[in-house]
Design a protein around this motif. Structure first.
Motif, PDB file in Angstrom:
ATOM      1  N   TYR A   1     -22.442  29.949  -0.042  1.00  0.00           N
ATOM      2  CA  TYR A   1     -21.404  29.748  -1.048  1.00  0.00           C
ATOM      3  C   TYR A   1     -20.620  31.031  -1.307  1.00  0.00           C
ATOM      4  CZ  TYR A   1     -24.069  25.496  -1.869  1.00  0.00           C
ATOM      5  OH  TYR A   1     -24.723  24.305  -1.708  1.00  0.00           O
ATOM      6  N   ARG A   2     -19.432  30.878  -1.860  1.00  0.00           N
ATOM      7  CA  ARG A   2     -18.626  32.059  -2.144  1.00  0.00           C
ATOM      8  C   ARG A   2     -19.227  32.864  -3.295  1.00  0.00           C
ATOM      9  NH1 ARG A   2     -12.630  31.668  -3.185  1.00  0.00           N
ATOM     10  NH2 ARG A   2     -13.186  29.855  -4.435  1.00  0.00           N
ATOM     11  N   ILE A   3     -19.106  34.165  -3.157  1.00  0.00           N
ATOM     12  CA  ILE A   3     -19.628  35.096  -4.152  1.00  0.00           C
ATOM     13  C   ILE A   3     -18.521  36.095  -4.493  1.00  0.00           C
ATOM     14  CG2 ILE A   3     -21.362  36.865  -4.650  1.00  0.00           C
ATOM     15  CD1 ILE A   3     -23.072  35.518  -2.410  1.00  0.00           C
ATOM     16  N   MET A   4     -18.202  36.182  -5.777  1.00  0.00           N
ATOM     17  CA  MET A   4     -17.210  37.146  -6.233  1.00  0.00           C
ATOM     18  C   MET A   4     -17.908  38.222  -7.049  1.00  0.00           C
ATOM     19  SD  MET A   4     -13.816  36.613  -8.614  1.00  0.00           S
ATOM     20  CE  MET A   4     -14.745  36.367 -10.125  1.00  0.00           C
ATOM     21  N   GLU A   5     -17.683  39.466  -6.697  1.00  0.00           N
ATOM     22  CA  GLU A   5     -18.261  40.568  -7.461  1.00  0.00           C
ATOM     23  C   GLU A   5     -17.202  41.178  -8.368  1.00  0.00           C
ATOM     24  OE1 GLU A   5     -20.693  44.807  -6.965  1.00  0.00           O
ATOM     25  OE2 GLU A   5     -19.899  43.784  -5.183  1.00  0.00           O
ATOM     26  N   LEU A   6     -17.555  41.289  -9.644  1.00  0.00           N
ATOM     27  CA  LEU A   6     -16.690  41.970 -10.606  1.00  0.00           C
ATOM     28  C   LEU A   6     -17.204  43.387 -10.833  1.00  0.00           C
ATOM     29  CD1 LEU A   6     -16.139  39.259 -13.398  1.00  0.00           C
ATOM     30  CD2 LEU A   6     -14.490  39.998 -11.675  1.00  0.00           C
TER      31      LEU A   6
END
Length: 235
Positions: free
Chosen positions: A216-221
């Motif tokens: 799945y897509r993973i976005m890091e902030l």
């Protein structure tokens, strides 16, 4: 686990150049542009203070953005009001770190609330509540006053309430923070089941064990900005 199907429909969440500032001069989020597809499972990661919780609060319309556009299910969520907003919110299940449970009510009553506002039949509500408690190893807490439960138990009640009404989107903030490995597995399975049923599931977490072995897509902030975006295809 399933990959969500390609669709010509609008995304479940669309954010364009979104920023959030708190007085006097705290930039919680800066220039966030993001699209989350219908039926997608999407992870938001980052250290404490990176902006994960703020992002979820903007998507659920608990707070307005300072700048930018946010659409949820094709609606500019911060511009709709009244019954239209209430109906949209009924389709969003939310589990925050501060739980927001009715601590003087039982575990079963807390979970049932989201279904009662949709006028589900009592027998359907009762069966769903018992099923969720069983899935989360809380069957013996059905009639327990929520305020007397441990934080880990309250956390699971919050998650059960979030998915109880089969929402089209589930927003979850640090779902495994107070849980052991076995209970974490149960929570992940619950969220996967909601995803398989067609819900868009957005999970903010620092627990790499729940996202490291999937596509799945993973976005890091980092510091309120998107540091990286990786993972499987969105559609």
């Amino acid at each position: 686990m399933k990959d969500h199907k390609a669709s010509a429909e609008s995304p479940m969440v669309e954010m364009i150049k979104v920023s959030k500032r708190y007085p006097p001069d705290i930039n919680a989020l800066s220039n966030i542009s993001l699209s989350i597809g219908r039926g997608e499972m999407f992870f938001i990661i980052g250290r404490s203070g990176a902006g994960k919780t703020t992002l979820l609060k903007l998507i659920s319309s608990m707070e307005p953005p300072t700048n930018g556009l946010i659409e949820v299910s094709g609606h500019q969520i911060h511009k709709i009001k009244g019954g239209k907003l209430a109906r949209l919110r009924q389709k969003i299940g939310v589990a925050y770190q501060d739980f927001k449970l009715l601590t003087d009510r039982t575990a079963a009553e807390n979970i049932a609330i989201s279904m009662e506002v949709s006028y589900k039949k009592p027998q359907i509500i009762q069966n769903r509540v018992r099923s969720l408690l069983d899935q989360l190893d809380l069957s013996d807490k059905h009639d327990s006053i929520t305020g007397e439960l441990s934080r880990g138990e309250q956390q699971r009640i919050t998650l059960a309430r979030a998915v109880a009404n089969s929402p089209t989107m589930v927003l979850v903030d640090e779902p495994t923070g107070n849980l052991d490995a076995d209970t974490t597995d149960r929570v992940v399975k619950l969220l996967n089941n909601s995803h398989k049923a067609g819900a868009t599931v957005v999970i903010a977490t620092h627990d790499l064990t729940i996202y490291r072995n999937n596509s799945y897509r993973i976005m890091e902030l980092k510091g309120g900005a998107i540091h990286s975006l990786s993972g499987g295809p969105r559609v």
